[in-house]
Design a protein around this motif. Structure first.
Motif, PDB file in Angstrom:
ATOM      1  N   SER A   1     -13.708   0.363   1.157  1.00 37.51           N
ATOM      2  CA  SER A   1     -12.916   0.025  -0.011  1.00 37.51           C
ATOM      3  C   SER A   1     -13.709   0.216  -1.317  1.00 37.51           C
ATOM      4  CB  SER A   1     -12.975  -1.584   0.156  1.00 37.51           C
ATOM      5  OG  SER A   1     -12.098  -1.969   1.156  1.00 37.51           O
TER       6      SER A   1
ATOM      7  N   VAL B   1      -4.281  -2.453   0.196  1.00 36.75           N
ATOM      8  CA  VAL B   1      -5.205  -1.966   1.182  1.00 36.75           C
ATOM      9  C   VAL B   1      -6.270  -3.245   1.532  1.00 36.75           C
ATOM     10  CG1 VAL B   1      -7.642  -0.696   1.290  1.00 36.75           C
ATOM     11  CG2 VAL B   1      -5.363   0.469   0.465  1.00 36.75           C
TER      12      VAL B   1
ATOM     13  N   LYS C   1      -9.402   4.408   6.470  1.00 38.14           N
ATOM     14  CA  LYS C   1      -8.336   3.629   6.809  1.00 38.14           C
ATOM     15  C   LYS C   1      -7.351   4.583   7.881  1.00 38.14           C
ATOM     16  CE  LYS C   1      -9.655   0.506   4.038  1.00 38.14           C
ATOM     17  NZ  LYS C   1     -10.403  -0.776   4.345  1.00 38.14           N
TER      18      LYS C   1
ATOM     19  N   ALA D   1      -1.766   4.101   5.873  1.00 41.05           N
ATOM     20  CA  ALA D   1      -2.701   4.755   5.189  1.00 41.05           C
ATOM     21  C   ALA D   1      -2.335   6.254   4.976  1.00 41.05           C
ATOM     22  CB  ALA D   1      -3.934   4.867   6.072  1.00 41.05           C
TER      23      ALA D   1
ATOM     24  N   SER E   1      -6.465  -4.924   4.934  1.00 37.91           N
ATOM     25  CA  SER E   1      -7.937  -4.917   5.743  1.00 37.91           C
ATOM     26  C   SER E   1      -8.450  -6.321   5.852  1.00 37.91           C
ATOM     27  CB  SER E   1      -8.997  -4.460   4.594  1.00 37.91           C
ATOM     28  OG  SER E   1      -8.526  -2.878   4.356  1.00 37.91           O
TER      29      SER E   1
ATOM     30  N   MET F   1       0.789  -1.411  -0.122  1.00 35.76           N
ATOM     31  CA  MET F   1       0.141  -0.085  -0.073  1.00 35.76           C
ATOM     32  C   MET F   1       0.993   1.286   0.087  1.00 35.76           C
ATOM     33  SD  MET F   1      -3.008   0.683   2.985  1.00 35.76           S
ATOM     34  CE  MET F   1      -3.449   2.066   3.101  1.00 35.76           C
TER      35      MET F   1
END
Length: 265
Positions: free
Chosen positions: A58, A23, A108, A141, A27, A10
Motif C-alpha cells: 500500500s 484497495v 495485489k 486488481a 485489503s 477499486m
C-alpha cells in the motif's frame, strides 16, 4: 461485503485516490478474513503476514500516486492522460511513480516477484476464504491495473511494456514450476493462481479492446474454476481441514467419483 465493496470501488474509481481507498477497504477486510479462524495458529500467522506485506505494498502504491500527482498536477485518470498527451512529460519522477504503481498492483494481483505472501496466506486462511481471496481480489486488481495503465499512462506504454513482459514470463514460470513440488494442495493452488496471473498479463500486454475483453473473459472462467476447486477442498477436507495434502486425494475417484470428476474439471 466490505471487501467486495472495496473491489468495486477499486475497479470503478476514476480518481487514483478513490482507487487507493478501494484497495485499502478491500485489503483491511481480507486481513481480518485471513485470520478468521482465531483458534488456529496458522490462520493467525496468515493474517499477520498478509497485513505486514500488504502495508508495504500500500505504501508503494501511495508513493506512486504521489509522484504521478507531483508530475502532472492531478490524480484524475482521464486528466493525467490528457496532461501527458499534451505536454509529453517524461520526467524521472513520472517513470518512478509508474514503477511504484506496478509494484503495488503486482502485490495485489500476486505477480512475481511480488508473490511471496500468496502460498503462506492461502495455506493458513480457511478454505472458503482462500477461494474468495484467490478470485475476487485478483480480478479487481487486474481491473484497476488495466484501467490506470490503459487510460492514464498510454503515452508511457513503451516504458511499461518491457517491465510487464518480463513479469509475465517470470510469473508463469515461477507459478507453474514451484506448483509441481508442493505437497499441500492449497499451496499448490496458490502457485497455480500465480501462474494464471501471468497468463492474464499476456492479455494485458496485447492492450486495446481485444486485450481488455481477453482479460475479462479469462478472469470470469478462472474465477468459477478456482472457486470450484477450493469448494471441493472445503467439502472433502471437513471442518478441521484434515485433508489438505496432495496424497490425501489419492483414490478419490473410487471413494467420491462425482467429486473427482468435478476436481478434474
Amino acid at each position: 461485503l466490505f471487501a467486495t465493496l472495496g473491489m468495486m470501488i477499486m475497479a470503478g474509481g476514476a480518481e487514483l485516490i478513490t482507487v487507493f481507498l478501494g484497495v485499502e477497504l478491500m485489503s483491511v477486510s481480507l486481513y481480518v478474513l485471513a485470520g478468521y479462524a482465531r483458534t488456529r495458529m496458522i490462520s493467525n500467522e496468515s493474517s499477520l503476514k498478509y497485513f505486514l506485506l500488504g502495508s508495504f505494498a500500500s505504501g508503494f502504491l501511495l508513493y506512486g500516486i504521489a509522484l504521478l500527482y507531483g508530475s502532472t498536477g492531478t490524480t484524475n485518470i482521464q486528466a493525467i492522460s490528457k496532461v501527458l498527451s499534451t505536454n509529453g512529460l517524461q520526467s524521472p519522477a513520472l517513470v518512478i511513480g509508474m514503477a511504484l504503481l506496478v509494484v503495488g498492483f503486482g502485490f495485489k494481483a500476486a505477480l512475481a516477484p511480488f508473490h511471496m505472501w500468496t502460498p503462506d496466506v492461502y495455506e493458513g486462511a480457511p478454505a472458503p476464504i482462500t477461494a474468495f481471496m484467490s478470485a475476487g481480489p485478483k480480478a479487481a486488481a487486474f481491473a484497476a491495473f488495466a484501467r490506470v495503465f490503459y487510460e492514464a499512462l498510454p503515452t508511457l506504454q513503451g516504458e511499461w511494456t518491457a517491465v510487464i513482459w518480463a513479469m509475465a514470463a517470470l510469473t508463469m514460470s515461477v507459478g507453474n514450476v514451484i506448483a509441481l513440488v508442493q505437497e499441500n494442495i492449497k499451496r499448490m493452488l496458490a502457485y497455480s493462481s500465480i501462474a494464471h496471473a501471468g497468463y492474464v498479463l499476456v492479455a494485458f500486454l496485447a492492450a486495446g479492446e481485444l486485450g481488455i475483453s481477453s482479460i475479462l473473459y479469462y478472469m470470469l472462467a478462472y474465477t468459477f474454476m478456482n472457486i470450484g476447486a477450493f469448494a471441493l477442498i472445503t467439502v472433502l477436507g471437513g471442518k478441521g481441514e484434515e485433508r489438505v495434502r496432495v496424497r490425501d486425494y489419492r483414490g478419490l475417484g473410487y471413494r467420491h467419483p462425482w467429486a473427482a470428476i468435478a476436481m478434474s474439471l
